[in-house]
Design an enzyme around this catalytic site. Structure first.
Site, PDB file in Angstrom:
ATOM      1  N   LYS A   9       0.882  -1.223   0.170  1.00  0.00           N
ATOM      2  CA  LYS A   9      -0.040   0.380  -0.342  1.00  0.00           C
ATOM      3  C   LYS A   9       0.714   1.391  -0.151  1.00  0.00           C
ATOM      4  O   LYS A   9       2.155   1.591   0.241  1.00  0.00           O
ATOM      5  CB  LYS A   9      -0.902  -0.266   1.040  1.00  0.00           C
ATOM      6  CG  LYS A   9      -0.227  -0.112   2.703  1.00  0.00           C
ATOM      7  CD  LYS A   9      -0.670   0.034   3.347  1.00  0.00           C
ATOM      8  CE  LYS A   9      -0.764  -0.171   5.037  1.00  0.00           C
ATOM      9  NZ  LYS A   9      -1.083  -0.370   6.636  1.00  0.00           N
ATOM     10  N   ARG A  11     -11.047  -0.954  14.637  1.00  0.00           N
ATOM     11  CA  ARG A  11     -11.076  -0.245  13.067  1.00  0.00           C
ATOM     12  C   ARG A  11     -11.826  -0.120  12.008  1.00  0.00           C
ATOM     13  O   ARG A  11     -13.252   0.148  12.618  1.00  0.00           O
ATOM     14  CB  ARG A  11      -9.579   0.245  12.849  1.00  0.00           C
ATOM     15  CG  ARG A  11      -9.185   2.166  12.515  1.00  0.00           C
ATOM     16  CD  ARG A  11      -7.209   2.050  12.670  1.00  0.00           C
ATOM     17  NE  ARG A  11      -6.876   0.320  11.925  1.00  0.00           N
ATOM     18  CZ  ARG A  11      -5.600   0.106  11.114  1.00  0.00           C
ATOM     19  NH1 ARG A  11      -5.245   1.344  11.493  1.00  0.00           N
ATOM     20  NH2 ARG A  11      -5.393  -1.113  10.488  1.00  0.00           N
ATOM     21  N   TYR A  14      15.507  29.773   9.480  1.00  0.00           N
ATOM     22  CA  TYR A  14      14.108  31.082   9.858  1.00  0.00           C
ATOM     23  C   TYR A  14      14.451  30.264  11.314  1.00  0.00           C
ATOM     24  O   TYR A  14      14.203  29.562  11.614  1.00  0.00           O
ATOM     25  CB  TYR A  14      13.360  29.581   9.183  1.00  0.00           C
ATOM     26  CG  TYR A  14      13.357  29.856   7.598  1.00  0.00           C
ATOM     27  CD1 TYR A  14      13.026  31.402   6.931  1.00  0.00           C
ATOM     28  CD2 TYR A  14      12.963  28.787   6.826  1.00  0.00           C
ATOM     29  CE1 TYR A  14      12.792  31.666   5.645  1.00  0.00           C
ATOM     30  CE2 TYR A  14      13.013  29.195   5.556  1.00  0.00           C
ATOM     31  CZ  TYR A  14      13.016  30.139   5.061  1.00  0.00           C
ATOM     32  OH  TYR A  14      12.401  31.171   3.815  1.00  0.00           O
ATOM     33  N   MET A  50      12.152  24.204   2.969  1.00  0.00           N
ATOM     34  CA  MET A  50      11.388  23.332   2.062  1.00  0.00           C
ATOM     35  C   MET A  50      12.719  23.067   1.512  1.00  0.00           C
ATOM     36  O   MET A  50      12.056  21.756   1.418  1.00  0.00           O
ATOM     37  CB  MET A  50      10.564  24.494   1.389  1.00  0.00           C
ATOM     38  CG  MET A  50       9.594  23.210   0.629  1.00  0.00           C
ATOM     39  SD  MET A  50       8.635  25.210  -0.516  1.00  0.00           S
ATOM     40  CE  MET A  50       7.859  25.301   0.153  1.00  0.00           C
TER      41      MET A  50
HETATM   42  C1  LIG Z   1      -0.531  -1.483   6.373  1.00  0.00           C
HETATM   43  C2  LIG Z   1      -1.230  -3.457   7.107  1.00  0.00           C
HETATM   44  C3  LIG Z   1       0.298  -4.701   7.204  1.00  0.00           C
HETATM   45  C4  LIG Z   1       1.101  -3.668   7.316  1.00  0.00           C
HETATM   46  O1  LIG Z   1       1.450  -3.680   8.602  1.00  0.00           O
HETATM   47  P1  LIG Z   1       3.579  -3.405   9.075  1.00  0.00           P
HETATM   48  O2  LIG Z   1       3.107  -3.082  10.269  1.00  0.00           O
HETATM   49  O3  LIG Z   1       3.574  -2.727   8.059  1.00  0.00           O
HETATM   50  O4  LIG Z   1       3.838  -4.618   8.823  1.00  0.00           O
HETATM   51  C5  LIG Z   1      -1.131  -5.489   7.429  1.00  0.00           C
HETATM   52  N1  LIG Z   1      -2.089  -5.847   7.298  1.00  0.00           N
HETATM   53  C6  LIG Z   1      -3.277  -4.403   7.322  1.00  0.00           C
HETATM   54  C7  LIG Z   1      -4.448  -5.046   7.260  1.00  0.00           C
HETATM   55  C8  LIG Z   1      -2.596  -3.493   6.946  1.00  0.00           C
HETATM   56  O5  LIG Z   1      -3.329  -2.305   6.854  1.00  0.00           O
END
Ligand SMILES: *Cc1c(COP(=O)(O)O)cnc(C)c1O
Length: 369
Positions: A35, A130, A255, A303
């Site tokens: 992802k 969640r 800055y 930046m």
């Molecule tokens: C992102 C995610 C993972 C991987 O998690 P890591 O902590 O990066 O290993 C596994 N399962 C789900 C449902 C996720 O959203």
């Protein structure tokens, strides 16, 4: 001349880290989690490196379609499932597997016609609150899914809140496992529970499919150092010195003039700033490598630039190499200084940062040794 700000992506490290994840869970299959553009490493690039995984998991339907179009033939799992009915069409058309975590998603599936089975993973909320059906609603959700002719129950899954932190007793891995086991007794299909932290610290929960993410990219899911598990950084963010300033006691840098010298110093200005993804909240002292020598950030991150202490590095000049994180400097260390985690830094690397691929095939014995 391109700006020297570059993320070097090490494909051999990605492959190696996947092998570590798999070795931790013998007998389990692996969803390599890709992802967020493979945590900033590039989706299709990561897919090439993860050719040995049993499938790829992500949350972006358009990314899943891109993977299919690029020729990825093995399973692809949408871990947040479909966001609307159109996604269900994409799932059917491209042979994706999908998580189901709401009654709405079940409704969209049942409203579609499909000429081939759709592999569905039921997601259970075992306490993280969640995504997922509550354990007491699982049986009803499964019954509803099994009424849809084109649905095939691939399995069930859940996600751990604290697998990286065994001392967190508010919701332990063992408690989530217990709730999962009660709800899933007698349900058909496979099981997937383990993220990176569980894969590394709770090998007993590997089940049928692991879902490693962060560890594949060579960073830690918690406070333990990634190197302790033999993980190698897959991303090195590097740049160069583009200017030097010699300053006197009382002179300020950047800055807000937040850093004021107490002695004569040499400041090196590095072409990397928060618009490249370097965290603006990194404070003075955050580690940086200059010519491979560890030094620290000084003053505020701008930046397009940041400033570092080059006083102890006499060979520093315009063009000197700087490592912001990666090889020789764990991203987790930089993240901790900036009050965040390696995940966020990787994902935030900006599109204007050049990408360079490294792919050192390590073949034992192939080097005449
Ligand atoms: C992102 C995610 C993972 C991987 O998690 P890591 O902590 O990066 O290993 C596994 N399962 C789900 C449902 C996720 O959203």
């Amino acid at each position: 001349m391109p700006r020297p700000t570059t993320a070097v992506i090490d494909l051999s490290a990605l492959r190696h880290n996947l092998s570590v994840a798999r070795r931790q869970a013998p007998g389990a299959r692996s969803w390599a989690v890709v992802k967020a553009n493979a945590y900033g490493h590039g989706l299709l690039r990561a897919a090439r490196a993860f050719a040995e995984s049993d499938g790829l998991a992500l949350v972006e339907p358009e990314g899943a379609v891109l993977l299919r179009q690029s020729g990825w033939k093995k399973p692809i799992l949408l871990m947040e499932g479909c966001f609307d009915r159109a996604d269900v069409s994409a799932v059917i058309e491209h042979g994706l597997q999908t998580v189901v975590h709401t009654p709405e998603q079940i409704g969209w599936l049942s409203a579609m016609r499909a000429d081939k089975p759709v592999d569905v993973w039921l997601k259970l909320n075992t306490g993280m609150n969640r995504l997922g059906f509550r354990t007491e609603d699982a049986a009803g959700a499964i019954a509803n899914l099994q009424r849809i002719p084109h649905v095939r129950m691939a399995g069930t899954m859940t996600h751990f809140a604290n697998a990286d932190d065994p001392a967190n007793l508010r919701l332990s891995v063992a408690e989530q496992e217990r709730r999962y086991g009660m709800a899933m007794a007698g349900v058909p299909g496979e099981h997937s529970l383990a993220n990176s932290a569980a894969d590394l610290l709770h090998p007993g929960v590997a089940a049928d499919w692991i879902r490693p993410g962060i560890m594949l990219y060579g960073a830690s899911p918690g406070t333990m150092p990634a190197a302790a598990f033999g993980l190698r950084p897959a991303m090195t963010l590097k740049s160069e010195v583009i200017a030097l300033q010699r300053i006197a006691p009382g002179d300020a840098v950047g800055y807000g003039s937040t850093f004021v010298a107490e002695r004569p110093m040499t400041i090196a200005v590095v072409a990397c700033g928060y618009a490249d993804g370097y965290p603006r909240h990194a404070p003075t002292g955050t580690p940086v490598l200059l010519h491979g020598i560890r030094t620290g950030l000084l003053g505020r991150v701008s930046m397009d630039m940041l400033t570092i202490d080059a006083t102890g590095v006499p060979q520093a000049g315009v063009g000197s190499p700087v490592t912001l994180w990666g090889d020789g400097l764990p991203i987790d260390e930089v993240a901790a200084c900036a009050g965040t985690i390696g995940y966020e830094l990787m994902c935030a690397v900006a599109p204007r940062v050049h990408i360079q691929e490294r792919n050192e095939e390590y073949e034992p014995g192939a080097h005449g040794g």
